[in-house]
Design a protein around this motif. Structure first.
Motif, PDB file in Angstrom:
ATOM      1  N   LYS A 107     -66.045   8.998  -8.834  1.00 36.32           N
ATOM      2  CA  LYS A 107     -65.918   9.085  -7.381  1.00 36.32           C
ATOM      3  C   LYS A 107     -65.621   7.702  -6.809  1.00 36.32           C
ATOM      4  N   HIS A 108     -64.957   7.678  -5.671  1.00 36.84           N
ATOM      5  CA  HIS A 108     -64.588   6.424  -5.027  1.00 36.84           C
ATOM      6  C   HIS A 108     -65.713   5.961  -4.097  1.00 36.84           C
ATOM      7  N   PRO A 109     -66.235   4.760  -4.304  1.00 31.91           N
ATOM      8  CA  PRO A 109     -67.265   4.245  -3.394  1.00 31.91           C
ATOM      9  C   PRO A 109     -66.662   3.894  -2.021  1.00 31.91           C
ATOM     10  N   VAL A 110     -67.346   4.299  -0.969  1.00 34.49           N
ATOM     11  CA  VAL A 110     -66.979   3.915   0.394  1.00 34.49           C
ATOM     12  C   VAL A 110     -68.213   3.233   0.965  1.00 34.49           C
ATOM     13  N   ILE A 111     -68.141   1.917   1.111  1.00 44.43           N
ATOM     14  CA  ILE A 111     -69.329   1.108   1.396  1.00 44.43           C
ATOM     15  C   ILE A 111     -69.264   0.536   2.807  1.00 44.43           C
ATOM     16  N   GLU A 112     -70.185   0.997   3.657  1.00 49.96           N
ATOM     17  CA  GLU A 112     -70.271   0.434   5.004  1.00 49.96           C
ATOM     18  C   GLU A 112     -71.235  -0.747   5.003  1.00 49.96           C
ATOM     19  N   ILE A 113     -70.759  -1.883   5.444  1.00 50.22           N
ATOM     20  CA  ILE A 113     -71.567  -3.098   5.524  1.00 50.22           C
ATOM     21  C   ILE A 113     -72.224  -3.130   6.900  1.00 50.22           C
ATOM     22  N   LYS A 114     -73.535  -2.921   6.932  1.00 50.10           N
ATOM     23  CA  LYS A 114     -74.254  -2.822   8.193  1.00 50.10           C
ATOM     24  C   LYS A 114     -74.625  -4.179   8.781  1.00 50.10           C
ATOM     25  N   GLN A 115     -74.805  -5.143   7.917  1.00 45.51           N
ATOM     26  CA  GLN A 115     -75.357  -6.446   8.304  1.00 45.51           C
ATOM     27  C   GLN A 115     -74.252  -7.373   8.805  1.00 45.51           C
ATOM     28  N   ASN A 116     -74.377  -7.856  10.020  1.00 41.59           N
ATOM     29  CA  ASN A 116     -73.317  -8.670  10.610  1.00 41.59           C
ATOM     30  C   ASN A 116     -73.391 -10.150  10.267  1.00 41.59           C
ATOM     31  N   ASN A 117     -74.522 -10.584   9.716  1.00 45.26           N
ATOM     32  CA  ASN A 117     -74.696 -12.021   9.479  1.00 45.26           C
ATOM     33  C   ASN A 117     -74.480 -12.417   8.017  1.00 45.26           C
ATOM     34  N   LEU A 118     -73.820 -11.571   7.249  1.00 46.59           N
ATOM     35  CA  LEU A 118     -73.549 -11.919   5.856  1.00 46.59           C
ATOM     36  C   LEU A 118     -72.534 -13.061   5.783  1.00 46.59           C
ATOM     37  N   SER A 119     -72.740 -13.937   4.826  1.00 42.14           N
ATOM     38  CA  SER A 119     -71.854 -15.088   4.636  1.00 42.14           C
ATOM     39  C   SER A 119     -70.728 -14.731   3.672  1.00 42.14           C
ATOM     40  N   LEU A 120     -69.786 -15.642   3.559  1.00 41.15           N
ATOM     41  CA  LEU A 120     -68.703 -15.463   2.593  1.00 41.15           C
ATOM     42  C   LEU A 120     -69.275 -15.361   1.178  1.00 41.15           C
TER      43      LEU A 120
END
Length: 245
Positions: A107-120
């Motif tokens: 299956k294809h992962p669809v990943i929502e990134i909830k956290q807005n303060n993640l760094s590079l």
């Protein structure tokens, strides 16, 4: 051909964003992909959860990003935020376990990134983790945050990204011109979109497709609405249910 994505796993049949909901979705031929939401813990572990404070009392004020994984891994999740309620009590899974399920069942992962303060560096860690289990070309990342999406492209310009669009406290409902401006901005920037179904219309789908861009729509649980969206030609539909279609 249109592709269906299981919203937080098969969350109409099992507690959302859990091993059980992911596994049920993975076992169904109906779904092309499985969506999840992720947060990064204080000790740099990615976990699958929609809410930032998802636990039942006495831990209901505990924030995932301010906690170590070993601290929260046995805490019970609250279902008060879910559309569908279940009596069974679940715990928070690692992203690794979700990726293993996607890989095992193709299956294809669809990943929502909830956290807005993640760094590079945080996002580089995420990409490295995903590639450990599954080809990056089979994964889709989604976010409401423009900077997160741009950093993902900076890491790998071929990363499959869709920008989330929703009603924003009904602003897009009350001011259609603002939504139209936003749509044109995404098209000019060559962005795929993942849009809330109440904002979508046939004109938007046509505009994106004429620019070789893709449209995902969320979250549809009624067959009548799904059939309308199929006629419009959307590329992906995110749903909590499995349909016989």
């Amino acid at each position: 051909m249109i592709k269906f994505i299981a919203h937080r796993g098969l969350s109409s049949q099992a507690f959302e964003n859990t091993i059980k909901s992911f596994t049920l979705a993975a076992q169904s031929d109906f779904f092309w992909g499985i969506e999840t939401d992720i947060w990064l813990t204080k000790d740099n572990k990615f976990v699958c959860c929609h809410e930032q404070t998802p636990f039942i009392a006495p831990h209901n004020n505990l924030r995932i990003n301010e906690s170590n994984y070993d601290e929260i891994k046995t805490y019970k999740l609250s279902n008060q935020f879910s559309k569908y309620r279940f009596d069974n009590i679940e715990t928070i899974p690692l992203l690794n376990n979700y990726l293993k399920i996607c890989n095992k069942f193709k299956k294809h992962p669809v990943i929502e990134i909830k956290q807005n303060n993640l760094s590079l560096n945080n996002l580089q860690q995420l990409i490295t983790l995903v590639k450990k289990y599954i080809s990056l070309s089979k994964c889709m990342f989604i976010s409401f945050n423009h900077n997160i999406c741009e950093m993902l492209k900076q890491i790998n310009r071929n990363t499959n990204i869709a920008y989330l669009i929703w009603h924003e406290k009904k602003i897009n409902f009350l001011f259609p011109s603002l939504l139209k401006k936003k749509i044109k901005s995404h098209i000019n920037s060559k962005h795929n979109i993942d849009i809330e179904y109440r904002l979508l219309n046939k004109w938007i789908v046509k505009q994106f497709h004429s620019n070789a861009l893709k449209v995902n729509v969320w979250t549809i649980d009624k067959e009548k609405q799904i059939r309308k969206l199929i006629k419009w030609g959307v590329d992906f539909i995110t749903t909590n249910k499995c349909f016989n279609m």
